[in-house]
Design a protein around this motif. Structure first.
Motif, PDB file in Angstrom:
ATOM      1  N   GLY A 510      28.307  34.383 -37.808  1.00  0.00           N
ATOM      2  CA  GLY A 510      29.781  35.025 -37.722  1.00  0.00           C
ATOM      3  C   GLY A 510      30.454  33.687 -37.081  1.00  0.00           C
ATOM      4  N   GLY A 511      29.822  32.423 -36.934  1.00  0.00           N
ATOM      5  CA  GLY A 511      30.566  31.242 -36.240  1.00  0.00           C
ATOM      6  C   GLY A 511      31.106  30.361 -37.404  1.00  0.00           C
ATOM      7  N   ALA A 512      31.696  29.235 -37.077  1.00  0.00           N
ATOM      8  CA  ALA A 512      32.064  28.244 -37.768  1.00  0.00           C
ATOM      9  C   ALA A 512      31.760  26.985 -37.051  1.00  0.00           C
ATOM     10  CB  ALA A 512      33.608  28.113 -37.843  1.00  0.00           C
ATOM     11  N   LEU A 513      31.238  25.948 -37.777  1.00  0.00           N
ATOM     12  CA  LEU A 513      30.636  24.785 -37.518  1.00  0.00           C
ATOM     13  C   LEU A 513      31.660  23.586 -37.825  1.00  0.00           C
ATOM     14  CD1 LEU A 513      28.195  23.038 -36.183  1.00  0.00           C
ATOM     15  CD2 LEU A 513      27.364  22.507 -38.611  1.00  0.00           C
ATOM     16  N   GLU A 514      31.887  22.603 -36.929  1.00  0.00           N
ATOM     17  CA  GLU A 514      32.833  21.628 -37.132  1.00  0.00           C
ATOM     18  C   GLU A 514      32.115  20.463 -36.629  1.00  0.00           C
ATOM     19  OE1 GLU A 514      36.869  22.297 -35.630  1.00  0.00           O
ATOM     20  OE2 GLU A 514      36.792  24.458 -35.818  1.00  0.00           O
ATOM     21  N   VAL A 515      32.201  19.379 -37.432  1.00  0.00           N
ATOM     22  CA  VAL A 515      31.454  18.010 -37.177  1.00  0.00           C
ATOM     23  C   VAL A 515      32.666  16.938 -37.463  1.00  0.00           C
ATOM     24  CG1 VAL A 515      29.763  16.376 -37.486  1.00  0.00           C
ATOM     25  CG2 VAL A 515      29.319  18.884 -37.399  1.00  0.00           C
ATOM     26  N   GLY A 516      32.856  15.953 -36.559  1.00  0.00           N
ATOM     27  CA  GLY A 516      34.118  15.026 -36.621  1.00  0.00           C
ATOM     28  C   GLY A 516      33.886  13.975 -35.630  1.00  0.00           C
ATOM     29  N   ALA A 517      34.799  12.885 -35.669  1.00  0.00           N
ATOM     30  CA  ALA A 517      34.784  11.939 -34.850  1.00  0.00           C
ATOM     31  C   ALA A 517      35.687  12.229 -33.540  1.00  0.00           C
ATOM     32  CB  ALA A 517      35.561  10.703 -35.670  1.00  0.00           C
ATOM     33  N   ARG A 518      35.143  11.752 -32.445  1.00  0.00           N
ATOM     34  CA  ARG A 518      36.245  11.669 -31.316  1.00  0.00           C
ATOM     35  C   ARG A 518      37.002  10.783 -31.166  1.00  0.00           C
ATOM     36  NH1 ARG A 518      33.543  10.001 -26.659  1.00  0.00           N
ATOM     37  NH2 ARG A 518      34.443  11.528 -25.263  1.00  0.00           N
ATOM     38  N   ASP A 519      38.164  11.264 -30.553  1.00  0.00           N
ATOM     39  CA  ASP A 519      39.286  10.285 -30.583  1.00  0.00           C
ATOM     40  C   ASP A 519      38.836   8.902 -29.785  1.00  0.00           C
ATOM     41  OD1 ASP A 519      40.743  12.327 -31.528  1.00  0.00           O
ATOM     42  OD2 ASP A 519      41.704  12.997 -29.628  1.00  0.00           O
ATOM     43  N   THR A 520      37.994   9.057 -28.789  1.00  0.00           N
ATOM     44  CA  THR A 520      37.624   7.875 -28.092  1.00  0.00           C
ATOM     45  C   THR A 520      36.370   7.172 -28.683  1.00  0.00           C
ATOM     46  OG1 THR A 520      36.815   9.322 -26.392  1.00  0.00           O
ATOM     47  CG2 THR A 520      38.662   8.589 -26.084  1.00  0.00           C
ATOM     48  N   GLY A 521      35.897   7.473 -29.734  1.00  0.00           N
ATOM     49  CA  GLY A 521      34.737   7.325 -30.261  1.00  0.00           C
ATOM     50  C   GLY A 521      33.465   8.050 -30.228  1.00  0.00           C
ATOM     51  N   GLY A 522      32.600   8.067 -31.001  1.00  0.00           N
ATOM     52  CA  GLY A 522      31.389   8.718 -31.119  1.00  0.00           C
ATOM     53  C   GLY A 522      31.734   9.980 -31.976  1.00  0.00           C
ATOM     54  N   THR A 523      30.827  11.189 -31.933  1.00  0.00           N
ATOM     55  CA  THR A 523      30.857  12.156 -32.571  1.00  0.00           C
ATOM     56  C   THR A 523      31.166  13.588 -31.919  1.00  0.00           C
ATOM     57  OG1 THR A 523      29.545  10.896 -34.171  1.00  0.00           O
ATOM     58  CG2 THR A 523      29.763  13.481 -34.449  1.00  0.00           C
ATOM     59  N   ILE A 524      31.695  14.493 -32.559  1.00  0.00           N
ATOM     60  CA  ILE A 524      31.834  15.881 -31.696  1.00  0.00           C
ATOM     61  C   ILE A 524      31.395  16.701 -32.665  1.00  0.00           C
ATOM     62  CG2 ILE A 524      34.292  15.995 -32.645  1.00  0.00           C
ATOM     63  CD1 ILE A 524      34.672  17.781 -29.751  1.00  0.00           C
ATOM     64  N   VAL A 525      30.435  17.678 -32.140  1.00  0.00           N
ATOM     65  CA  VAL A 525      29.774  18.911 -32.913  1.00  0.00           C
ATOM     66  C   VAL A 525      30.327  20.062 -32.233  1.00  0.00           C
ATOM     67  CG1 VAL A 525      27.950  20.031 -33.761  1.00  0.00           C
ATOM     68  CG2 VAL A 525      28.121  17.536 -34.048  1.00  0.00           C
ATOM     69  N   ARG A 526      30.997  21.025 -33.089  1.00  0.00           N
ATOM     70  CA  ARG A 526      31.633  22.042 -32.217  1.00  0.00           C
ATOM     71  C   ARG A 526      31.174  23.315 -33.070  1.00  0.00           C
ATOM     72  NH1 ARG A 526      36.456  25.294 -33.105  1.00  0.00           N
ATOM     73  NH2 ARG A 526      37.240  26.203 -31.075  1.00  0.00           N
ATOM     74  N   VAL A 527      30.519  24.383 -32.587  1.00  0.00           N
ATOM     75  CA  VAL A 527      30.390  25.543 -33.140  1.00  0.00           C
ATOM     76  C   VAL A 527      30.923  26.601 -32.336  1.00  0.00           C
ATOM     77  CG1 VAL A 527      28.136  25.957 -31.825  1.00  0.00           C
ATOM     78  CG2 VAL A 527      28.451  27.061 -33.977  1.00  0.00           C
ATOM     79  N   SER A 528      31.799  27.821 -33.068  1.00  0.00           N
ATOM     80  CA  SER A 528      32.472  28.683 -32.303  1.00  0.00           C
ATOM     81  C   SER A 528      32.512  29.894 -33.120  1.00  0.00           C
ATOM     82  CB  SER A 528      33.857  28.076 -31.950  1.00  0.00           C
ATOM     83  OG  SER A 528      34.718  27.771 -33.131  1.00  0.00           O
ATOM     84  N   ARG A 529      32.968  30.964 -32.414  1.00  0.00           N
ATOM     85  CA  ARG A 529      33.301  32.359 -32.876  1.00  0.00           C
ATOM     86  C   ARG A 529      34.452  32.727 -32.191  1.00  0.00           C
ATOM     87  NH1 ARG A 529      29.144  36.659 -34.015  1.00  0.00           N
ATOM     88  NH2 ARG A 529      29.002  37.138 -31.535  1.00  0.00           N
ATOM     89  N   ALA A 530      35.703  32.725 -32.699  1.00  0.00           N
ATOM     90  CA  ALA A 530      36.940  33.080 -31.874  1.00  0.00           C
ATOM     91  C   ALA A 530      37.501  34.369 -32.352  1.00  0.00           C
ATOM     92  CB  ALA A 530      37.973  31.914 -32.068  1.00  0.00           C
TER      93      ALA A 530
END
Length: 530
Positions: A510-530
């Motif tokens: 029941g969560g959501a996965l988000e994968v994107g670029a960091r503002d300062t360079g690199g990658t961010i992977v976020r999984v959440s259930r809000a």
């Protein structure tokens, strides 16, 4: 008897050659032969006795396994009935032979097979002899045949019962495994037909949405017993985790509903701090067990008895579904954990050992070669083998790392990072926040796998110097982020399934996965259930 009747498993195609059947066939035929010779009136049946002897020999021989060999006891019974029926006059001394096929069929096919065989044999005897029921001789003949048919039925019943008793007593686990197999097979078939499957979170979210709409409630939540706390939230609507803290003891309406299984309502809401709201707790019960509690709250007016009764009826339709979903979740988690450990053992004992041996062989070759080019090539090969072994070691650790009743997600994350040693050139920064109550173990296990995959990607492909892991757990809500300062997202390959599997894991809980670029360079992977 256990020496004569194998109790591990009985192959129906070999039932005619079981030791107990061979002994019974020999003894009963010898009795029939003896009675025929001893009784003067029966000596005219020498030819039927010879035919019966041929049938007994043929039924005792070994044959290649096939559908026909499975039917040998039935064919033996029909042949014996035909021989007896066409002996003129009817041979009383050959009737006991009907017990032999009944014994074999009872052992291999059960009482149902015996009943079919005896009925057909009786029909053959009746149609062939056509007894005169108006005479005493005809009635006596029918009575005698009927007695032996009944005795055959009894022998088959006893054989079937004895086989079941012996199998159970000699292998007590067998019946349990057979029962488990049947139940799991039924579960597999039923789960494919369910409208929302066997996911507890999806079920309770659907239930909450229905109740909130029909009860005009502003917010609600569903709770089940927790592993380390009284209750854990499976689903919420409009409720922050810290606002409602249900306990199984005390004088709260949560405790009352849990203990007596009745609906309870109040006029000050369900929050820890009393508010101008009207609350109600509806227990979900399966039989005499309470398996979950549903909390509802609204501000405009109290819940009426009619509304609460209707809500309980509506919730009751979900109770057995939720109970099955929770049980299925436990089974799935146990099976998955055991399979991961088995894979880890196989990798360690198989390919990892082979690669280690290959590394030693390369070392030996390097020590015996003086050619600089060859030595350089062997050194490069040795470094590559060492890298592969290190990756395998990390994969084995990934497979064996898990959450448990005594180890929450954040504890497992910190243990994983510390034990795995991501890399000497990478600094890992942890920020962990966790409420006293926990997510369900299967949800925590999926989140751990997502983090492991994100860390593996950062280690292998990002060329990062720092990795930041932040985890905030407030059941049933969560947010986990894995960030790195590496080279960022590259071009995805068609044969790469890492992100797809991570997304599937997130959807499953029941969560959501988000994968994107960091503002300062690199990658961010976020999984959440809000």
């Amino acid at each position: 008897m256990s020496m004569l009747l194998p109790t591990r498993s009985i192959n129906p195609a070999q039932a005619h050659r079981l030791p107990i059947v061979l002994v019974a066939r020999a003894v009963i035929f010898a009795m029939c032969f003896t009675l025929t010779i001893v009784i003067p009136a029966q000596r005219v049946h020498a030819l039927p006795v010879g035919a019966l002897f041929i049938i007994a020999v043929l039924a005792s021989l070994p044959y290649p396994q096939s559908l026909l060999t499975s039917a040998i006891p039935f064919l033996e019974g029909l042949a014996a009935a035909a021989i007896i029926a066409y002996s003129s006059p009817l041979s009383d001394t050959l009737l006991p032979y009907l017990l032999v096929p009944a014994l074999a069929i009872g052992i291999s096919r059960g009482f149902g097979g015996v009943a079919v065989s005896v009925v057909i044999s009786g029909g053959i005897l009746w149609l062939s002899t056509q007894p005169d029921l108006s005479s005493d001789a005809g009635l006596a003949q029918v009575s005698l045949v009927a007695q032996w048919l009944v005795v055959s039925m009894a022998v088959g019943l006893i054989a079937s019962w004895a086989k079941r008793i012996l199998v159970t007593s000699n292998d007590p686990d067998l019946a349990a495994y057979e029962s488990a197999y049947r139940l799991l097979d039924q579960l597999r078939q039923v789960s494919r037909q369910l409208s929302v499957g066997l996911d507890a979170t999806t079920l309770t979210e659907s239930l909450l949405d229905d109740l909130l709409a029909t009860m005009s409630a502003a917010r609600g939540a569903t709770y089940v017993p927790g592993d380390s706390t009284d209750f854990r939230a499976l689903s919420t609507r409009g409720v922050r985790p810290e606002q409602w803290v249900p306990l199984s003891s005390g004088d709260s309406i949560w405790a009352q509903a849990w203990s007596d299984g009745d609906i309870h309502a109040n006029t000050h809401g369900l929050s820890v701090i009393e508010q101008d709201a009207f609350g109600a707790v509806i227990p979900l019960r399966v039989g005499e067990r309470t398996i979950a509690l549903i909390g509802l709250e609204r501000t405009n007016e109290p819940f009426t008895d009619e509304e609460l009764t209707a809500a309980r009826v509506s919730a009751g339709t979900y109770a057995i579904r939720l109970d099955a979903a929770l049980l299925f979740s436990d089974i799935r988690f146990s099976a998955t954990t055991e399979e991961r450990r088995r894979l880890a053992r196989d990798i360690h004992d198989g390919v990892a050992q082979e690669l280690a041996s290959l590394g030693y062989a390369i070392d030996d070759l390097g020590a015996t070669h003086t050619d600089p080019a060859t030595s350089a090539g062997l050194s490069d090969l040795r470094r590559e083998v060492t890298r592969i072994i290190s990756e395998l070691r990390l994969s084995i650790f990934d497979l064996r790392s898990d959450v448990s009743v005594g180890m929450s997600l954040n504890v497992a994350l910190s243990e994983y990072v510390r034990s795995q040693a991501i890399g000497s050139h990478i600094q890992v920064h942890l920020s962990l926040q966790e409420a006293p109550e926990r997510l369900s173990i299967d949800v925590e296990a999926e989140l751990l796998r997502i983090v492991q995959e994100a860390l593996a990607n950062a280690r292998k492909h990002a060329h990062a110097e720092n990795i930041w892991i932040s985890s905030r757990i407030q059941p049933p809500l969560f947010e986990i982020k894995v960030e790195d300062d590496g080279q960022g997202l590259g071009q995805g390959r068609d044969d790469s399934y890492g992100l797809k599997i991570m997304s599937e894991r997130a959807e499953r809980i029941g969560g959501a996965l988000e994968v994107g670029a960091r503002d300062t360079g690199g990658t961010i992977v976020r999984v959440s259930r809000a």
